[in-house]
Motif scaffolding. Structure first.
Motif, mmCIF file in Angstrom:
data_model
loop_
_atom_site.group_PDB
_atom_site.id
_atom_site.type_symbol
_atom_site.label_atom_id
_atom_site.label_comp_id
_atom_site.label_asym_id
_atom_site.label_seq_id
_atom_site.Cartn_x
_atom_site.Cartn_y
_atom_site.Cartn_z
ATOM 1 N N UNK A 151 -11.644 19.114 13.782
ATOM 2 C CA UNK A 151 -12.519 18.421 12.843
ATOM 3 C C UNK A 151 -11.706 17.579 11.863
ATOM 4 N N UNK A 154 -10.129 14.632 13.588
ATOM 5 C CA UNK A 154 -11.114 13.621 13.951
ATOM 6 C C UNK A 154 -11.473 12.763 12.739
ATOM 7 N N UNK A 155 -11.638 13.415 11.587
ATOM 8 C CA UNK A 155 -11.944 12.665 10.364
ATOM 9 C C UNK A 155 -10.802 11.690 10.064
ATOM 10 N N UNK A 158 -10.746 8.566 12.318
ATOM 11 C CA UNK A 158 -11.664 7.486 11.950
ATOM 12 C C UNK A 158 -11.257 6.820 10.644
ATOM 13 N N UNK A 159 -10.568 7.574 9.768
ATOM 14 C CA UNK A 159 -10.058 6.943 8.553
ATOM 15 C C UNK A 159 -8.983 5.918 8.904
ATOM 16 N N UNK A 179 -9.627 8.945 20.174
ATOM 17 C CA UNK A 179 -9.852 10.372 19.939
ATOM 18 C C UNK A 179 -10.934 10.918 20.872
ATOM 19 N N UNK A 278 -18.579 22.836 20.098
ATOM 20 C CA UNK A 278 -19.527 21.931 19.449
ATOM 21 C C UNK A 278 -20.015 22.537 18.141
ATOM 22 N N UNK A 279 -20.296 21.674 17.181
ATOM 23 C CA UNK A 279 -20.750 22.175 15.884
ATOM 24 C C UNK A 279 -19.634 22.118 14.873
ATOM 25 N N UNK A 280 -19.972 21.708 13.654
ATOM 26 C CA UNK A 280 -18.976 21.606 12.592
ATOM 27 C C UNK A 280 -19.377 22.519 11.454
ATOM 28 N N UNK A 282 -18.974 24.316 7.594
ATOM 29 C CA UNK A 282 -18.561 23.788 6.295
ATOM 30 C C UNK A 282 -17.074 24.059 6.149
#
Lengths: 413, 199
Positions: A151, A154-155, A158-159, A179, A278-280, A282
């Motif tokens: 996660x 991946x963030x 995209x940054x 990615x 799958x699923x992110x 908090x």
């Protein structure tokens, strides 16, 4: 006798007179930079252990009956080994300590104006060290290849991709393709254990060489002390043997502290996050990335435009422009707050109302953007948080400036 | 003697060496670009490209019954699950959030013809930075439940075409058609718009 054998060949006495006689100021605030250095050494030592066991691959292997990436499986196996989990926690805790101490060291230099002539260069080298350390920390996030790693990476992908003009190419260079690429884990492994540490060693070498050449700044209390010969000599203790003994015992104490923390306090428990799925959930980044993470939450989603063919999106503003601007401002500080003559004594932060207020105001802003990382828990809307951030920054800046100016006027500094 | 000759001819050894150095440096730099190009694999199939085809059956994406067909009867008002098209579970772009609301809850720009008896489906990839979205069920009023991405708290209204109702996401999440087939569900269309981060 053995000493003589080496002395005849290496001229140790000359070496000692030339290099080991460098004087260290004795004020404890000068040890903060050493914490960063020792944390780095701890990172290398613990990293050597992990490097023997880690497997940089996303190929699926069987672990307790389920198929997981080999990287994740190898880290779970490290955790199951005797001492394995402690070493891995020490590695992560040292990284946190390294970045904390670099920031404290930077604050010491900033608030005592030690970056002024002739030390502008070393300020820039130091900033690069902070930047590359953040890079080292970040590239380490991905390696365990847990749900958290994927996660976070991946963030970041995209940054990076949101950089105008070169983002697409640069993200593919850094992440080995779009990615999530198969080659991403091996590439990050190479960056994390080879390229970035080499960069840190090179920059540390430059930092230390420049320091030895230029000498430390001195506490103001040393001004006029006769030992200094009217500022001709730095008052302190030599590297060998006094400072070396202090540093060594300090290093061992630090190693003990990190080991103690690592024994009792878990960090990055990848078994809790689990293998990528799958699923992110908090999740928040480590504290030193909270400012970028929080700022990303504050930017309205409709704020996007195109300039000279480059697309500026909210991600560009939060993930690229904001941290870039912060580092740029820090880099420019010695060139705005200049001194005509070479400065060898620290200045009191109370005697510099503008710079002190600027530093504390800027620090408040960064702190508030980090708090913004928690708006979902605090139940504050992004717009309101943006207003709070502005108010806090201006208030701290204004109050500090007003108070220090008044004090300065009254005492006639 | 030698030096005298050199100055007469105009090209000295020093100039020649300098020229060779500059030329070879330029060559080295130029080759660097092709090297960097090799190191950055092309964007072939870049970003999120879904392979969902109309007629694909929906299966659960996670949990104990992952891979088995979604049961329409098991979902009540205000429920949501993550689903994949059957047999295409390795492509993260295929991840979809299936939501059960009331038929009467839907407002424009929701494409009502792509829903069936309150079942509506959206891509599960947040349009901000690509995290998987989560479902925030409003137990008091299930029709007012929302989709939220826990990465940076982007919020979307599933009854209004997954429009952005808070947070940093730039565009709504794309809808995809579903219809009930027996007790399971099948996809009936492609995504209505781009999926994944818009960078």
């Amino acid at each position: 006798m053995i000493y003589n054998w080496f002395e005849e060949r290496l001229e140790l006495k000359k070496f000692k007179a030339k290099f080991l006689a460098k004087t260290f100021p004795t004020h404890p605030s000068y040890l903060v930079g050493e914490i960063a250095l020792f944390s780095f050494i701890t990172l290398v030592l613990t990293g050597l252990f992990l490097g023997f066991l880690y497997e940089p691959s996303v190929k699926l292997v069987s672990l307790f009956g389920s198929m997981v990436p080999a990287a994740y499986a190898s880290v779970v196996k490290i955790d199951l080994m005797p001492m394995g989990m402690i070493i891995r926690r020490m590695h992560h805790w040292s990284a946190m300590l390294m970045i904390s101490s670099i920031i404290l060291h930077l604050m010491r230099v900033y608030f005592t104006s030690a970056y002024q002539k002739p030390r502008e260069l070393n300020w820039l080298v130091g900033l690069s060290l902070l930047g590359i350390s953040l890079g080292a920390a970040f590239s380490g996030y991905l390696l365990p290849y847990s749900q958290f790693s994927v996660t976070a990476t991946s963030i970041a992908y995209y940054m990076v991709k949101s950089i105008p003009w070169v983002g697409d190419w640069f993200s593919r260079l850094l992440f080995a393709g779009p990615f999530p690429a198969i080659g991403m884990v091996p590439r990050f492994f190479f960056l994390h254990v080879m390229l970035i540490p080499l960069g840190i060693v090179a920059l540390l070498g430059a930092h230390m060489t420049i320091l030895v050449k230029q000498k430390h700044t001195e506490p103001r209390t040393n001004i006029g002390r006769p030992e200094g010969g009217n500022g001709k000599r730095l008052i302190g203790i030599p590297i060998w043997p006094e400072q070396a003994v202090i540093s060594l015992s300090f290093f061992l104490f630090l190693l003990f502290t990190i080991a103690a923390i690592a024994t009792y306090i878990p960090i990055n428990p990848i078994e809790t996050y689990g293998a990528p799925a799958p699923g992110t959930p908090v999740m928040r980044p480590d504290w030193y990335f909270l400012w970028v993470y929080g700022f990303l939450k504050l930017i309205p989603g409709n704020l996007s435009f195109t300039i000279f063919g480059g697309k500026i999106t909210p991600e560009t503003i939060g993930g690229v422009i904001f941290p870039g601007l912060t580092f740029l401002i820090l880099a420019l500080i010695p060139f705005f707050d200049r001194a005509k003559e070479p400065q060898n004594y620290n200045k009191s932060p109370f005697a510099r109302p503008f710079m002190t207020a600027f530093g504390l105001g800027g620090g408040t802003f960064i702190l508030m953007t980090a708090v913004a990382g928690y708006i979902d828990v605090l139940h504050i809307s992004p717009d309101r948080m943006l207003v709070y951030t502005g108010i806090a920054t201006v208030a701290v800046w204004g109050i500090v400036y007003a108070v220090l100016s008044a004090v300065k006027k009254k005492s006639g500094l | 003697m030698v030096e005298g000759n050199q100055t007469e001819k105009g090209i000295t050894r020093r100039k020649f060496t300098l020229g060779v150095m500059i030329a070879s440096m330029a060559g080295a730099f130029a080759s660097l670009f092709s090297l960097l190009k090799v190191l950055a694999p092309a964007s072939k199939g870049a970003g999120y490209v879904s392979t969902i085809k109309p007629g694909d059956r929906l299966v659960y994406a996670k949990g104990g019954n992952a891979g088995s067909p979604v049961k329409a009867s098991s979902m009540s008002l205000g429920d949501a699950v993550l689903v994949y098209p059957v047999g295409k579970t390795s492509n993260p772009a295929n991840l979809v959030q299936l939501i059960k609301l009331n038929e009467s809850d839907f407002k424009a720009p929701t494409k009502i013809n792509l829903t069936d008896q309150g079942f509506v489906a959206y891509s599960a990839i947040c349009t901000h930075l690509g995290c998987t979205v989560s479902w925030v069920k409003n137990t008091a009023n299930p029709s007012a439940s929302i989709t939220e991405c826990f990465c940076h708290n982007s919020m979307f209204d599933p009854a209004k075409g997954a429009e952005v109702i808070g947070g940093p996401a730039p565009i709504p999440i794309a809808q995809i058609g579903v219809k009930i087939n027996g007790d399971s569900l099948v996809f009936t269309s492609d995504f209505t718009g781009p999926i994944g981060p818009q960078v």
